[in-house]
Scaffold this motif. Structure first.
Motif, PDB file in Angstrom:
ATOM      1  N   ARG A   1      41.470 -59.023 -13.567  1.00 36.93           N
ATOM      2  CA  ARG A   1      42.937 -59.182 -13.582  1.00 36.93           C
ATOM      3  C   ARG A   1      43.555 -57.826 -13.321  1.00 36.93           C
ATOM      4  O   ARG A   1      43.238 -56.859 -14.016  1.00 36.93           O
ATOM      5  CB  ARG A   1      43.409 -59.600 -14.978  1.00 36.93           C
TER       6      ARG A   1
ATOM      7  N   TRP B   1      47.826 -51.372  -5.714  1.00 37.93           N
ATOM      8  CA  TRP B   1      47.101 -52.639  -5.917  1.00 37.93           C
ATOM      9  C   TRP B   1      46.579 -53.221  -4.602  1.00 37.93           C
ATOM     10  O   TRP B   1      45.528 -53.862  -4.581  1.00 37.93           O
ATOM     11  CB  TRP B   1      48.003 -53.637  -6.644  1.00 37.93           C
TER      12      TRP B   1
ATOM     13  N   ALA C   1      47.645 -63.457 -17.074  1.00 40.91           N
ATOM     14  CA  ALA C   1      48.103 -62.495 -18.068  1.00 40.91           C
ATOM     15  C   ALA C   1      47.062 -62.185 -19.144  1.00 40.91           C
ATOM     16  O   ALA C   1      46.764 -61.017 -19.408  1.00 40.91           O
ATOM     17  CB  ALA C   1      49.391 -63.010 -18.724  1.00 40.91           C
TER      18      ALA C   1
ATOM     19  N   LEU D   1      51.098 -51.178 -12.060  1.00 40.32           N
ATOM     20  CA  LEU D   1      52.100 -50.513 -12.902  1.00 40.32           C
ATOM     21  C   LEU D   1      53.003 -49.585 -12.107  1.00 40.32           C
ATOM     22  O   LEU D   1      54.102 -49.266 -12.547  1.00 40.32           O
ATOM     23  CB  LEU D   1      51.409 -49.718 -14.019  1.00 40.32           C
TER      24      LEU D   1
ATOM     25  N   VAL E   1      51.995 -57.985 -21.974  1.00 42.46           N
ATOM     26  CA  VAL E   1      51.521 -57.556 -20.652  1.00 42.46           C
ATOM     27  C   VAL E   1      52.724 -57.264 -19.755  1.00 42.46           C
ATOM     28  O   VAL E   1      53.802 -57.838 -19.928  1.00 42.46           O
ATOM     29  CB  VAL E   1      50.633 -58.617 -19.965  1.00 42.46           C
ATOM     30  N   GLN E   2      52.499 -56.363 -18.811  1.00 41.51           N
ATOM     31  CA  GLN E   2      53.532 -56.030 -17.846  1.00 41.51           C
ATOM     32  C   GLN E   2      53.408 -56.975 -16.645  1.00 41.51           C
ATOM     33  O   GLN E   2      52.350 -57.057 -16.031  1.00 41.51           O
ATOM     34  CB  GLN E   2      53.333 -54.566 -17.400  1.00 41.51           C
ATOM     35  N   VAL E   3      54.486 -57.690 -16.369  1.00 37.55           N
ATOM     36  CA  VAL E   3      54.501 -58.584 -15.206  1.00 37.55           C
ATOM     37  C   VAL E   3      55.700 -58.181 -14.359  1.00 37.55           C
ATOM     38  O   VAL E   3      56.847 -58.373 -14.773  1.00 37.55           O
ATOM     39  CB  VAL E   3      54.621 -60.063 -15.625  1.00 37.55           C
TER      40      VAL E   3
ATOM     41  N   THR F   1      46.786 -61.064  -7.895  1.00 34.40           N
ATOM     42  CA  THR F   1      46.138 -60.034  -8.720  1.00 34.40           C
ATOM     43  C   THR F   1      44.807 -60.429  -9.359  1.00 34.40           C
ATOM     44  O   THR F   1      44.371 -59.771 -10.302  1.00 34.40           O
ATOM     45  CB  THR F   1      47.098 -59.629  -9.868  1.00 34.40           C
TER      46      THR F   1
ATOM     47  N   SER G   1      58.228 -56.899 -19.556  1.00 35.69           N
ATOM     48  CA  SER G   1      57.164 -57.004 -20.548  1.00 35.69           C
ATOM     49  C   SER G   1      57.165 -58.451 -21.031  1.00 35.69           C
ATOM     50  O   SER G   1      58.211 -58.987 -21.400  1.00 35.69           O
ATOM     51  CB  SER G   1      57.436 -56.049 -21.707  1.00 35.69           C
TER      52      SER G   1
ATOM     53  N   PHE H   1      46.870 -55.292 -13.132  1.00 36.25           N
ATOM     54  CA  PHE H   1      48.236 -55.063 -13.610  1.00 36.25           C
ATOM     55  C   PHE H   1      48.815 -53.896 -12.814  1.00 36.25           C
ATOM     56  O   PHE H   1      48.566 -52.733 -13.159  1.00 36.25           O
ATOM     57  CB  PHE H   1      48.241 -54.768 -15.120  1.00 36.25           C
TER      58      PHE H   1
ATOM     59  N   THR I   1      47.201 -48.853 -10.880  1.00 32.59           N
ATOM     60  CA  THR I   1      46.889 -50.256 -11.171  1.00 32.59           C
ATOM     61  C   THR I   1      45.848 -50.290 -12.286  1.00 32.59           C
ATOM     62  O   THR I   1      44.784 -49.677 -12.145  1.00 32.59           O
ATOM     63  CB  THR I   1      46.303 -50.950  -9.919  1.00 32.59           C
TER      64      THR I   1
END
Ligand code: FES
Ligand SMILES: [Fe+2]
Length: 374
Positions: A289, A195, A40, A293, A55-57, A275, A61, A291, A298
């Motif tokens: 890293r 991704w 993250a 989305l 962060v978006q996981v 990721t 959020s 993310f 991504t």
């Protein structure tokens, strides 16, 4: 449509819909990103109590914040009162507490509800029942990894294990002392691609000769197209006249103190699913890293990490950074070129992998297994 059996030299890819279907992306959010350890935040980015990052996981959020004891905590970024997003900024700093901007419920940096308007007039309310919802957090390589699963998988097996499996030995990554390194440069790439295209691209080197002239100059074996980086323990060797991992092969910043001779003048790439990519070279570490989305978007944050004294000296890092920045730009352009075609009828049944890409099939099998898991 009849499909002919593939000749042994070719293996099937995933069908196009895996890269375009929003429902499938949602299943990935649920069964991949929300169940696995997700890298993250760089710990040193949160350098004092109250410093936070969101962060978006998967679909959530997540708020990561440095507490007053110095530890990092992670919470779902959701107020326990009526659900307002607690922090809307991507990063920032609060003084002592996190206050919801809606009705001012206030939480300590440990997530405990410490105040709310009129709370004293509600003596029946046990405030400890209204703490922020905690998220599992582990630190490794100087990054905070979070996991939304109720019962997180073993960090040692699934995260550290990925590096050990690739390098053959945990010491081989420990030699770089990544957690002690300083951030020399960060570039954030907003990539209009799924991704998995980015992961697949990272796993193969069939494209290196076509799109990475600078990289293949430094690592001539990459021009052969073999993803040598995926043989256990193997690091691609610098070319004869190459003095450092820089855009023109010129001098870098020496060798990190604990990197042994057999790992010097080599490049190692590690994929930590889902990721993260870790790239080890003698004088720095490059860590990506991702993310994810949306099914077609991504964000990738890429950090270049150097010995603290190199960064503190104000040395010009540009030729060092430029090499992998160019690789990133070249790779992400290839992924963006591929993404729109995933929706074409021509790719409905997918494409093919040549022998030097067959190992990508292992990633596909792994993904299918996760998507099928209840
Ligand atoms: S929703 Fe946060 S205080 Fe009301
Ligand atoms: Fe590449």
């Amino acid at each position: 449509m009849t499909t002919l059996p593939l000749p042994p030299s070719l293996a099937a890819t995933l069908p196009g819909r895996y890269y375009t279907d929003p429902d499938l992306f949602r299943t990935e959010q649920e069964r991949v990103f929300e169940r696995m350890w997700f890298c993250a935040v760089r710990c040193a980015d949160l350098d004092k109590p109250g410093a936070f990052r969101t962060v978006q996981v998967g679909r959530e959020s997540v708020l990561v914040v440095r507490s007053r004891t110095g530890a990092l905590n992670a919470f779902l970024n959701v107020c326990r009162h009526r659900g307002a997003r607690l922090c809307t900024d991507e990063q920032g700093e609060v003084r002592r507490a996190l206050q919801c901007p809606y009705h001012a419920w206030t939480y300590g940096l440990d997530g405990k509800l410490i105040a709310a308007p009129d709370l004293t007039r509600m003596p029946d309310v046990d405030r400890s029942a209204y703490s922020l919802v905690g998220v599992a957090l582990r630190e490794w390589l100087g990054y905070a990894w979070v996991c939304l699963a109720d019962e997180p998988p073993s960090f040692e097996d699934t995260v550290v294990g990925a590096a050990v499996e690739r390098l053959g030995d945990k010491a081989a990554i420990d030699h770089y002392g990544t957690e002690e390194l300083a951030l020399g440069k960060r570039v954030t790439y907003d990539v209009r691609a799924n991704w998995k295209l980015i992961v697949e691209n990272f796993m193969e080197c069939y494209h290196c000769a076509t799109i990475h002239p600078e990289l293949t100059d430094v690592l001539p074996e990459f021009a052969g197209g073999y993803a040598a980086q995926y043989y256990v323990g193997h690091g691609a060797e610098f070319g004869d006249g190459v003095r450092g991992f820089t855009v023109d092969g010129g001098e870098g910043f020496g060798t990190l103190p604990d990197v042994p001779l057999e790992q010097d003048r080599r490049y190692y790439a590690i994929t930590v699913k889902p990721t993260v990519f870790v790239n080890l070279v003698p004088d720095h570490v490059i860590l990506h890293r991702m993310f994810p989305l949306a099914e077609d978007r991504t964000v990738v944050e890429c950090d270049w990490l150097y010995a603290p004294e190199v960064v503190a000296s104000g040395a010009d890092l540009s030729r060092s950074v430029q090499l992998f920045h160019r690789v990133n730009v070249q790779d992400f352009a290839a992924c963006e070129r591929t993404q729109p075609a995933m929706a074409s009828r021509a790719y409905r049944d997918g494409g093919v992998l040549v022998p030097t890409e067959h190992h990508i099939g292992i990633f596909h099998a792994w993904l299918r297994g996760r998507l099928d898991a209840a």
